[in-house]
Each structure stands twice: as structure tokens, then as C-alpha cells.
Design an enzyme around this catalytic site. Structure first.
Site, PDB file in Angstrom:
ATOM      1  N   GLU A   1       2.176   1.713  -3.332  1.00  0.00           N
ATOM      2  CA  GLU A   1       1.260   2.425  -4.241  1.00  0.00           C
ATOM      3  C   GLU A   1       1.242   3.803  -4.251  1.00  0.00           C
ATOM      4  O   GLU A   1       0.921   4.748  -5.134  1.00  0.00           O
ATOM      5  CB  GLU A   1      -0.060   1.804  -3.982  1.00  0.00           C
ATOM      6  N   HIS A   2       1.361   4.584  -3.099  1.00  0.00           N
ATOM      7  CA  HIS A   2       1.276   5.831  -2.771  1.00  0.00           C
ATOM      8  C   HIS A   2       2.546   6.588  -3.204  1.00  0.00           C
ATOM      9  O   HIS A   2       2.385   7.428  -3.993  1.00  0.00           O
ATOM     10  CB  HIS A   2       1.316   6.089  -1.285  1.00  0.00           C
TER      11      HIS A   2
ATOM     12  N   GLU B   1      -5.583   7.530   6.189  1.00  0.00           N
ATOM     13  CA  GLU B   1      -6.492   6.574   5.388  1.00  0.00           C
ATOM     14  C   GLU B   1      -6.825   5.685   6.614  1.00  0.00           C
ATOM     15  O   GLU B   1      -8.057   5.207   6.631  1.00  0.00           O
ATOM     16  CB  GLU B   1      -5.610   6.088   4.317  1.00  0.00           C
TER      17      GLU B   1
ATOM     18  N   HIS C   1       0.697  -1.059  -0.153  1.00  0.00           N
ATOM     19  CA  HIS C   1       0.013  -0.028   0.087  1.00  0.00           C
ATOM     20  C   HIS C   1       0.855   1.187   0.013  1.00  0.00           C
ATOM     21  O   HIS C   1       0.534   2.255  -0.830  1.00  0.00           O
ATOM     22  CB  HIS C   1      -0.885  -0.026   1.245  1.00  0.00           C
TER      23      HIS C   1
HETATM   24 ZN   LIG Z   1      -4.034   4.583   0.128  1.00  0.00          ZN
END
Ligand SMILES: [Zn+2]
Length: 950
Positions: free
Chosen positions: A27-28, A105, A24
Site C-alpha cells: 500500500e505504501h 507507523e 501494508h
Molecule cells: Zn501505512
């Protein structure tokens, strides 16, 4: 719109055991600039300034990146996008910020019961397997438990190892010639590197949920007020069974809600109110390692007291299915419906389509890329038997979400990541034995052949002189019918909306709560007979508007009138179908529903804002408080008087003739046998003018365990005009990206930062909202930063070139000219015009004409007048701040916590800042909504029926 999506065959299952959340995090990070376009915000800015959007998601085995933009921008956008996979920078200095974004998040996910349950389930898997991980990542996994060096190296290594061209799929949609699209792709993506390394091998992890931890009973304390029972089995992976989809066959029957179904029986006992079965087909439920099969039920308090009997009844039904064996007739019905809905599928938006396509390209062979997830190719009774035989008590996981525990139990355990309180116990042997032996009840039967299946798909002939907008085809003191035959989409479908307007006063909380009550109950009553219609792809909905109730019916047109007759029948027989037990159960459900809305800072902030703005508004707190005292008789009286006097506004669009439309309406009016209303008895909703200057309303979140805060700064303008509405719209387009870049990316105030234009009963304005965390900032700090951004935006506007302004205008006009992809969009637009009583069916055209005339000077002047930056002549600001708790989740449980909710009246806790009270420039603190509203000037009435367009 054009769109592209790139999906990589790696996800959280590949997270290093020492750094959960790595996939994750990558991905950022990968989006933070590339060698060719080094600016961190270059891509986001390019896309959002031109009216497009982009996003990404990390799943267990896949990571997907996607965007949409105008066709003219596609090549540039693709070039920028592809560079993230060719040579992303992933600089050390981006780490801190993106780590914060991940933490935000995670903080936003924290109050979600679904995610909490998912995390608990993951923790029950074999410790050594990749399934037992924490996919979200947060400051603990990405900061405290790992050195910055190791994280930096790790994220680069992870990318080199997994982000390889041979594991990527790309889907693109644009209205451009094929060879041109191909050229674009070759040009942009040819240099994406490939390492030819195989993906991680998870083959050794077969039965990952074959653990003693899994087959137990868990009581979880939910964030929301719910009582939910979930029975889960972990089956072997079903990905290779996509041609027969055996689990969907089983869930089709177990989830049935019609006569003879499991739900119908449990509902009659008032133990269960709704059911769903199967698996959501998402990565955490349906992957290469396992497939979950879950039966999820919303229980009443009585049902919770009979938990083991509820489960016994479930097994009684499952055992009937095992005994009867797979039924080809039912499979064929499913297949026919699947085929029909594929044939007449509503076109998805480009970005939705490419997103799912890029993912499906990993799952199916090329010939099934498009149909693999949709169609039922072959009947496979052995596979169905395999699924059915897996549903046994001894392999089952039981989760009950409930705030009140059975006697003798306490929430004595805490889940590691979400801090979910829970307790576990072994399932008693005698229960298991009883469940294994449960025999089929005589009330059960398989779903009967479906009477709602469409046979006639004929499309009506085209007519000449076809009207562009709906026409009024019937107008009496009882009913007004608007109609437009569809000649554009040419599908065998239609949409009907009926607005039942009643003068009984939805402007007082009691009636408004009764209307919600009525709608919830009628849907529960209706489902036994209406469920087959939904299976046959017809749908219905009930919504409460400010003057009454809107019933919508849509789907294949052939049998829609049968569904409308059925709904009418249930409206007429509401009271005779009503029992006191069901009344009590639904009352509890409704109280919980209001309470759950209040727990969410965003819905609380919106509700308080509207309560301040709108005269006679029914706030959630008011409705919550009044519902406790509603009686069986109150509801019966409401239901009786609701259909006595009505004015019905109708819109019908689609594959329907004018004669048929009039017939359907006449039948409805005849069977309801109602009298017209006095048009002057409509409830009236007027909006108050916010006093000049700054007005603050600061309040505590109702969820004392939640650190999430919300700040909405609302700037009020005045009554609607097309010109003012497009000025605000264009301003939102201009500030959107800098707002996101400043408050989210640079200042890291919160994960969700947004701005939007507001139309509240015809009074215009705009708002900026930041979802922040009390652990990081106070709401006042966030409020100040929004104000600082407003200042920054003023400078931005001052420096804006005429050329840039013309481009923005042009882009806005283009999005308004974008053709509807589905009849539903056209229908909803026309419906708003009718329900709001504006009847501006050519609104888009009028807006385009105004945008064309608009000058930069006018836009600048508007901004000056409505913000603190200029003359302040029309500066009317309302700052709503819902403050979360900085010690959220760490507080000791107060005893008697459960007792307090029972029948207790809630009140909003306002916070007043005493320090600034004596300053002349100080904001006006609202500490009582009623007192504040008393002195407001009310704008003259406009014909609006609906509170807000968004
Ligand atoms: Zn995210």
C-alpha cells in the site's frame, strides 16, 4: 470538494506467512511514482499544494486509497492516481524509506492498548489461519527476516497477483455532469490491468478461534491507567446477514444504559462506569471468516475485585434475553430510528462518502451499495437466536486490562510483536458453572418504549428578509441569546449551546479539576434517563471552557427541550444524586484520565506549550496533583455554588421559531433560579510574549517504556489581525507539502509531520510538529532539521513566482468559499465567534478580502521577520521537545512500580544541555515554567474565552 476512492479486495489476510505486513508495505510502495509520473512525491505534492488531501489504509481483506481535491483539479488528479494501479514504479530505492515509514507507523501504534489487545486476540487464532498474523509490519518482518531481493520480488508479485482491475471498486463524487465524470473514469482507468485470478480462498478456515488458547482468561498490562474488562465471542461471519443485522439487535439491548439495563445495575453497585457491546464493524472484527461480539466494560477498583460476579451479572442479563426471546417491538424501534436517520442523514464530506462507498461495493449487491450498512431490512428472529445462543461462558474469551494483578499472578508472558506483558489462566470450572446457571435478576427489564422518538418532522416555513448571521434576541443581566432560524439545510434539526459562565475562578487548578469532576459525574448520573434520547438520535455534551461549562444539545428539534429540561433537573439535583462510593470511583477515574493524557507525548507537548504561553493556565500535572486531595465536600460545595451565580450565553440555530427559542431559555433560567454575576469577576487569561531568540523547553516523556518523542517548534507573532492571520494561513499552505516531503519522506524523521497556524487567546503564531522516535534520532537533531527546513522554505519563498503565489491565493479563497455541507459547521463557526466574544460572523468574507489584497512581498517579509532567516526583529521561537526513551520497552520492570502512582505527586523532568550554556547565541533553556513566566511581558487582554482554535 471532489473526491475519489479505490478499494481493492485484498488485505493483510493474504500476507505471506513469512512476511507479515506485506499488504501494508505494498500500500505504501505503490504510491512512490509511476512510469507516467516518475517523481516519488508527484501525486502528494499536486494534491496538497492545491488544498486537497490523500490517504490509504490496509484492512484484513481490503485496501483502500482515496483523495479529495478541488473540482478543477479532478481530471489531473485522477490521471496521476490511476497510474499507481496501471504502472507503478515501486523502485528498489524506495524500499528503505517506506520500510522506515512503516516502522514509524508501528512505533506510533505501540503505546495503544486497543492495538495491543487486537494483536493478542489475533495470536489466539489457529496458527495456520490467515487471521494469526501481524498486519502492521515493521523492520523485523520487512528487513531483518527477509532479504531485500525477496522483499522486492515479493512486493511486485503480490501486486501482480492481487491488484487486478476485476477486484477493484471505484467511487467518485464531484459536482460535474454524470457523462463527464464517466468520461474521466474511462479515460484514466481503462488501462488498469486485469488477471481474472480468483482471490485467495479462505473457506477451509472456518472456526479459526475454536482453539484452547482462545477460551481462557488473560490479564494484560495496559499502557494507560485503565481497568477494562472485555468478554469476546467469535461467531461465524455475519456479512451475509446484513439485511437483519442480528448482532446489532443484541448489542442494542446489552449496551442499553437506561433504567432496567445491565449498566444501570452494575453502576448502582459502583462496579462498572460504562459499557459497550457488539462489534465495531471493522475488518478485524467483522469479516468473511468470523464476527467478534464483545462486551466491554470500564471497571472501578471495587468492580475489579468482584470480577467473577460482574461476569455472572452479565450472564444473568444474557440469560434473560435468551429466555424472553427476540422482541419484534424492539427490532421495529431500531428499524424506525435507522430509517429516520438515513432519511435525514447529515451529508458526509465527499471523501468520507466515496471511501465507505468503495468498500461497501465489495460487501453488498448493487441495489444495496448505499443502504446496506445503514438499514434494517428484515426481522430475522432465528438469526437473533443464533447470536444469543453463541454467547455462552464456555466459548468466551476474557481479557482484563489492569496494572494491578490479583494475588498470586504476575505478568509472566510477552506478546511477540507489541511486547505486551500478560498472563493467562484457565477459567475455573465452578465459575463457568455459575455463569451458565445465572438467573435473571428482578432489577432487569428490557428497554421501555422510547419517549424521545420524534414524530413531527415538519420544516418551518421560509421567511422573507431572513438574516444572514445570528441575531441577539434576548439580553438580560443573566442571559444573552443569539438565534438564527435555518432556511438553508431544511432539516428537522436544531443546535443549542449554553455557556454557563461562573466567576468562581477556573484559573486555579483546584476549581478546574472540580469542574472536570462535576462534568464527568453529572454525565454518569444523567445517563439512566437521558440514554433513550441518545438512542432517538438526540445528543448532549458537556465541555469545560475557561470561564465555565458549555452544555450542547442537538438533533431532531421536536423533543430537544425535553432533554434540556432533564439536564437542568440533574444540575439542580446533583448533590442529592451523589454518593461517596461514586465520588471515590470517579475520583480514581479522573486521576487515571489526567495521567493517561500525560503519558501521550503529543498531549504533554501541547500542555507544556500552553502552560508556558498562558498566564493562569491549569496544566495537566497541576490538575493531576490537586485531584488526589479533593474531598467529597469540595465537590458538593462546587456543585452548589456553580449554579448560584451565572451568566449564560446561548446560541440556537435550526428548525426552531424565535418564540420557542426564547421559551426554552426562559424555562431554563426560571428553573435554575440563579443570580447574575459581576461582569468584572470573569477570570482573565493573558498570553506572555516569548523573548526574542530561541527558547528551548526539553523534557522527558512520562512513559519510560515509550520511544515516541515529539518536537514542536512554535514561532510567535503577535495580536490578532485578519491580515496577519491570512498571511500565516497562506504560508502554511505553501510550506505544508515541502515540509512533509523533506522531513517525512526524504529524511524519515517520523511518520507524523505537520504545520499549523495558532491562535492562542488572540495571539497569533505558527508551529511545526514532528512525532519522532528516540530510537532513531535525538529531539535536538529533529529540532535542527526543522530549523534547516525553515531555511529551505525561505529560499523557496524567495524563488516563488507571482503566478504561483496567485494560484495559492486563489486556492485558499476557494476553500474559504466552500459551502457548508451541514448546519453543524455553520453553527460551530458562529459559536466560536460568540464563545470567543469576537462576534465576527462574517470572518470568512473579511479573510477573503484580505487574501485578495495580499502581495508576495508582504508574505516574504513576514517570514523574514519571524524566522531566523532574516532580520530576526520579531523572531520568537519556543521549541518544546518531549524526549522518548531510546531503550523504550527493554528496561527491566522496577519493583513497586504500581505503588508509585498511588497518590504520588508528579513533576516534569526538564533536561538542560550544559554544553551550550556559555555560548552567547545559545538558546535559553526553560527548566522551570513558573520562573520563566515571571519575567514575560503579557499581551493586553483580548476577549477570548477559548484557548486555541485547533
Ligand atoms: Zn501505512
Amino acid at each position: 470538494m471532489a473526491a475519489a476512492s479505490l478499494c481493492i479486495g485484498v488485505g493483510s489476510f493474504s500476507d505471506p506467512k513469512t512476511v507479515p505486513g506485506m499488504a501494508h508495505f505494498l500500500e505504501h510502495m505503490v504510491f512512490m511514482g509511476s512510469e507516467k509520473f516518475p517523481e516519488e512525491n508527484d501525486f502528494d505534492s499536486f494534491i496538497s499544494k492545491r488544498g486537497g488531501s490523500d490517504n490509504a489504509s490496509t484492512d484484513c481483506e481490503y485496501t483502500t486509497f482515496y483523495f479529495e481535491c478541488l473540482e478543477k483539479d479532478l481530471l489531473t488528479a485522477l490521471d496521476k492516481f490511476a497510474q499507481f494501479f496501471i504502472s507503478p514504479l515501486m523502485k528498489r530505492c524506495s524500499i528503505t524509506r517506506e520500510r522506515e515509514a512503516i516502522e514509524s507507523e508501528f512505533q506510533m501504534a505501540l503505546p495503544s492498548d486497543t492495538y495491543r489487545k487486537e494483536q493478542l486476540l489475533a495470536s489466539l487464532a489457529d496458527d495456520k489461519s490467515p487471521v494469526n498474523t501481524f498486519t502492521w509490519g515493521n523492520l523485523i518482518t520487512l528487513r531483518d527476516n527477509v532479504s531485500e531481493d525477496d522483499l522486492y520480488k515479493g512486493v511486485h508479485e503480490f501486486r501482480k497477483r492481487h491488484y487486478s482491475a476485476h477486484r477493484m471498486t471505484l467511487a467518485i463524487q464531484a459536482r460535474l455532469p454524470m457523462d463527464e465524470l464517466e468520461k474521466y473514469v474511462l479515460e484514466c482507468f481503462s488501462n488498469v490491468p486485469s488477471n481474472d485470478l480468483p482471490p485467495d480462498d479462505f473457506k477451509q478456515f472456518t472456526n479459526v478461534f475454536d482453539t484452547p488458547k482462545f477460551t481462557k482468561m488473560y490479564y494484560i498490562q495496559p499502557v494507560n491507567e485503565v481497568i477494562q474488562l472485555e468478554l469476546t465471542w467469535a461467531l461465524p461471519s455475519l456479512l451475509n446477514k446484513y439485511k437483519s443485522k442480528p448482532h446489532q439487535y443484541v448489542s442494542w439491548i446489552l449496551g442499553d444504559e437506561g433504567k432496567g439495563s445491565l449498566l444501570a445495575y452494575l453502576k448502582k453497585k459502583v462496579w462498572v462506569l460504562s459499557i459497550s457491546a457488539g462489534n465495531g464493524e471493522s475488518g478485524s472484527e467483522h469479516n468473511s471468516l468470523y464476527a467478534f461480539f464483545t462486551i466491554s466494560m470500564s471497571l472501578t477498583e471495587e468492580g475489579f475485585k468482584h470480577l467473577n460476579e460482574v461476569i455472572e451479572i452479565v450472564f444473568s442479563y444474557i440469560n434473560m434475553l435468551k429466555k424472553l426471546g427476540p422482541q419484534e417491538r424492539l427490532y421495529n424501534e431500531m428499524k424506525i430510528i435507522g430509517d429516520i436517520s438515513f432519511k435525514f442523514a447529515t451529508e458526509e464530506t465527499a471523501v468520507e462518502l466515496v471511501e465507505s462507498l468503495s468498500e461497501d461495493m465489495h460487501l453488498y449487491p448493487p441495489e444495496d451499495y448505499i443502504t446496506g450498512s445503514e438499514l434494517f431490512f428484515e426481522y430475522d428472529p432465528d438469526a437473533i437466536k443464533m447470536v444469543l445462543n453463541s454467547l455462552v461462558p464456555e466459548k468466551m474469551n476474557v481479557i482484563a486490562l489492569c496494572n494491578k494483578l490479583p494475588a498470586g499472578l504476575t505478568f509472566d508472558q510477552t506478546e511477540k510483536w507489541f511486547g505486551t506483558k500478560y498472563t493467562e489462566k484457565d477459567i475455573p470450572n465452578e465459575w463457568l458453572k455459575k455463569w451458565q446457571k445465572a438467573t435473571p435478576l428482578k432489577e432487569f427489564s428490557l428497554p421501555a418504549p422510547n419517549q424521545f422518538l420524534t414524530e413531527n418532522f415538519t420544516i418551518l416555513d421560509e421567511e422573507e428578509n431572513h438574516a444572514e448571521y445570528p441575531e441577539k434576541i434576548l439580553s438580560t443581566p443573566l442571559v444573552e441569546v443569539w438565534y438564527r432560524k435555518d432556511q438553508k439545510f431544511k432539516l428537522p434539526i436544531a443546535y443549542y449551546n449554553f455557556y454557563f459562565i461562573n466567576p468562581m475562578g477556573l484559573d486555579v487548578p483546584k476549581t478546574a479539576a472540580l469542574a472536570d469532576f462535576y462534568m464527568t459525574l453529572i454525565q454518569i448520573q444523567l445517563v439512566d434517563e437521558a440514554y433513550p434520547a441518545t438512542v432517538a438520535q438526540l445528543s448532549y455534551s458537556f465541555k469545560c471552557y475557561d470561564k465555565g461549562i458549555v452544555v450542547g444539545v442537538s438533533g431532531y428539534n421536536e423533543k430537544l427541550h425535553v432533554l434540556i429540561e432533564l439536564i437542568t433537573k440533574y444540575m439542580l439535583n446533583f448533590n442529592s444524586n451523589l454518593t461517596e462510593d461514586m465520588f471515590k470511583a470517579v475520583k480514581n477515574k479522573l486521576i487515571k484520565y489526567y495521567y493517561n493524557c500525560l503519558l501521550k507525548p503529543t498531549s504533554l507537548a501541547k500542555d507544556v506549550r500552553l502552560d508556558i504561553l498562558v498566564d493562569n493556565y491549569n496544566s495537566l500535572v497541576d490538575k493531576y496533583n490537586v485531584t488526589h486531595s479533593l474531598t467529597f465536600d469540595d465537590l458538593k460545595k462546587f456543585a452548589e455554588s456553580f449554579i448560584q451565580n451565572l451568566f449564560i450565553m446561548v446560541l440556537i440555530q435550526g428548525n426552531v421559531t424565535k418564540e420557542h427559542a426564547i421559551n426554552v431559555v426562559n424555562n431554563l433560567v426560571t428553573s435554575l433560579n440563579c443570580k447574575p454575576i459581576d461582569p468584572h469577576s470573569y477570570p482573565k487569561f493573558r498570553v506572555g510574549q516569548i523573548p526574542n531568540g530561541e527558547n528551548y523547553c526539553v523534557l522527558e516523556s512520562f512513559n519510560t517504556n515509550d520511544s515516541n518523542s515529539v518536537v514542536t517548534n512554535y514561532y510567535q507573532s503577535g495580536p490578532f489581525s485578519v491580515k496577519n492571520s491570512v498571511i500565516i494561513e497562506i504560508l502554511m499552505l505553501i510550506i505544508q507539502e515541502p515540509l512533509f516531503d523533506t522531513l517525512r519522506t526524504k529524511e524519515q524523521l517520523g511518520y507524523d509531520v505537520s504545520c499549523s497556524n495558532r491562535d492562542t487567546f488572540g495571539i497569533l503564531g505558527f508551529s511545526i510538529t514532528v512525532n519522532a522516535q528516540a530510537t532513531k534520532n535525538t529531539t535536538e537533531h529533529v529540532q535542527k532539521r526543522i530549523e534547516a527546513f525553515i531555511q529551505q522554505a525561505s529560499d523557496l519563498l524567495k524563488c516563488m513566482t507571482e503566478e504561483a503565489f496567485e494560484t495559492t491565493k486563489h486556492d485558499l479563497i476557494k476553500t474559504k468559499r466552500c459551502v457548508d455541507v451541514h448546519l453543524k459547521e455553520e453553527f460551530n463557526r458562529n459559536w466560536s465567534e460568540i464563545a470567543d466574544e469576537d462576534y465576527m460572523f462574517d470572518r470568512l468574507k473579511q479573510e477573503i478580502a484580505e487574501i485578495e489584497k495580499l502581495t508576495l512581498g508582504e508574505v516574504q517579509k513576514w517570514w523574514q521577520a519571524h524566522t531566523l532567516c532574516g532580520s530576526k526583529e520579531n523572531f520568537r521561537k519556543l521549541s518544546i521537545q518531549v524526549a522518548g526513551f531510546s531503550d523504550g520497552g527493554t528496561k527491566p520492570e522496577t519493583s513497586g512500580d504500581e505503588e508509585k502512582k498511588e497518590g504520588m505527586q508528579l513533576a516534569i523532568k526538564f533536561i538542560e544541555d550544559n554544553k551550550v550554556q556559555y555560548d552567547a547565541e545559545a538558546p535559553n533553556f526553560i527548566t522551570s515554567v513558573a520562573t520563566f513566566k515571571q519575567n514575560l511581558f503579557l499581551f493586553p487582554l483580548v476577549g477570548k474565552n477559548k484557548i486555541e482554535n485547533n
